[in-house]
Every structure is written in C-alpha cells, then in structure tokens.
Scaffold this motif. Structure first.
Motif, PDB file in Angstrom:
ATOM      1  N   ASN A   3      -8.400  18.504  -5.248  1.00 29.24           N
ATOM      2  CA  ASN A   3      -7.140  17.781  -5.130  1.00 29.24           C
ATOM      3  C   ASN A   3      -6.423  18.257  -3.880  1.00 29.24           C
ATOM      4  OD1 ASN A   3      -7.568  16.360  -7.433  1.00 29.24           O
ATOM      5  ND2 ASN A   3      -6.280  17.629  -8.728  1.00 29.24           N
ATOM      6  N   MET A   4      -6.021  17.300  -3.073  1.00 32.36           N
ATOM      7  CA  MET A   4      -5.300  17.631  -1.847  1.00 32.36           C
ATOM      8  C   MET A   4      -3.816  17.367  -2.076  1.00 32.36           C
ATOM      9  SD  MET A   4      -7.898  15.980   0.929  1.00 32.36           S
ATOM     10  CE  MET A   4      -6.834  16.387   2.275  1.00 32.36           C
ATOM     11  N   CYS A   9       5.150  14.339   1.002  1.00 31.03           N
ATOM     12  CA  CYS A   9       6.016  14.872  -0.050  1.00 31.03           C
ATOM     13  C   CYS A   9       5.469  16.134  -0.717  1.00 31.03           C
ATOM     14  CB  CYS A   9       6.283  13.812  -1.113  1.00 31.03           C
ATOM     15  SG  CYS A   9       4.806  13.296  -2.003  1.00 31.03           S
ATOM     16  N   GLY A  10       4.196  16.444  -0.547  1.00 26.96           N
ATOM     17  CA  GLY A  10       3.621  17.655  -1.111  1.00 26.96           C
ATOM     18  C   GLY A  10       3.018  17.481  -2.487  1.00 26.96           C
ATOM     19  N   GLU A  11       3.030  16.270  -3.038  1.00 28.69           N
ATOM     20  CA  GLU A  11       2.419  16.036  -4.345  1.00 28.69           C
ATOM     21  C   GLU A  11       0.895  16.039  -4.205  1.00 28.69           C
ATOM     22  OE1 GLU A  11       3.779  12.600  -6.381  1.00 28.69           O
ATOM     23  OE2 GLU A  11       5.901  13.072  -6.057  1.00 28.69           O
ATOM     24  N   ASP A  23       3.225   6.569  -3.099  1.00 33.12           N
ATOM     25  CA  ASP A  23       4.656   6.377  -2.818  1.00 33.12           C
ATOM     26  C   ASP A  23       4.950   6.539  -1.330  1.00 33.12           C
ATOM     27  OD1 ASP A  23       5.221   5.900  -5.462  1.00 33.12           O
ATOM     28  OD2 ASP A  23       5.735   7.992  -5.901  1.00 33.12           O
ATOM     29  N   CYS A  24       4.361   7.549  -0.710  1.00 32.54           N
ATOM     30  CA  CYS A  24       4.594   7.778   0.724  1.00 32.54           C
ATOM     31  C   CYS A  24       3.977   6.663   1.563  1.00 32.54           C
ATOM     32  CB  CYS A  24       4.036   9.130   1.144  1.00 32.54           C
ATOM     33  SG  CYS A  24       4.982  10.525   0.483  1.00 32.54           S
ATOM     34  N   LYS A  25       2.826   6.127   1.121  1.00 38.04           N
ATOM     35  CA  LYS A  25       2.219   5.008   1.844  1.00 38.04           C
ATOM     36  C   LYS A  25       3.155   3.801   1.836  1.00 38.04           C
ATOM     37  CE  LYS A  25      -2.648   6.037   1.101  1.00 38.04           C
ATOM     38  NZ  LYS A  25      -3.882   5.592   0.430  1.00 38.04           N
ATOM     39  N   LEU A  26       3.786   3.526   0.688  1.00 37.22           N
ATOM     40  CA  LEU A  26       4.726   2.409   0.599  1.00 37.22           C
ATOM     41  C   LEU A  26       5.930   2.630   1.514  1.00 37.22           C
ATOM     42  CD1 LEU A  26       4.729   1.601  -3.217  1.00 37.22           C
ATOM     43  CD2 LEU A  26       3.778   0.220  -1.367  1.00 37.22           C
TER      44      LEU A  26
END
Length: 91
Positions: A3-4, A9-11, A23-26
């Motif tokens: 898992n990266m 956001c660090g998730e 979410d960050c892609k959106l």
C-alpha cells in the motif's frame, strides 16, 4: 501488493501505479478545468479588447489621455483646437 500513500493527502492507496487517491484526482481535475476556464475567459477578453482597439484606430478614435480628459490638442492664438479638428487638419 504494497500500500502506497497519496502524494496529495497522505492516505493509503491500494491501486498499483497510482500516486494520488481518488479524492485528490477529482480535486486535480477540478483545478485543471477551472484553470482552463479562466484561461479561455482571459483570452476572449484580450481578443475583444484588441478588436475594439484596432477598430478604434481605424476609425480615428483617440485613445490618448489628453483626449480622454478633454484637453485641447493645441492652442493657437489663444484658441484651443480639439483633437478631432487637429486630426482633420493633419489629414
């Protein structure tokens, strides 16, 4: 499968080869769309302003500060000469 973590956001991300979570892609897509919209609006405004300026130059509009402030182009024998009269005399 490791898992990266998301760069934004660090998730944790479960997908392979992804550096952003969904979410960050959106958010990135929204920012890019907004940037594109602002660029198009700015280009249209500049094109419109340029068209008005060129039209004004061809039709003898005066864009100088003196003409906008209604200052005379010249004073001859104490009589002020308007910018439109000066342009007619020069032509």
């Amino acid at each position: 499968m490791d898992n990266m973590t998301c760069v934004g956001c660090g998730e944790e991300i479960a997908g392979e080869g992804d550096i952003y979570c969904s979410d960050c892609k959106l958010d990135i897509r929204r920012r890019n769309r907004k940037r594109l919209l602002y660029s198009v609006v700015a280009a249209v405004i500049l094109l419109f302003a340029g068209t008005i300026f060129l039209y004004g130059e061809k039709n003898a509009w005066e864009f100088s500060w003196d003409s906008l402030l209604r200052r005379p182009a010249a004073v001859v024998n104490g009589e002020p000469i308007a910018w439109s009269d000066a342009r007619e005399r020069l032509d």
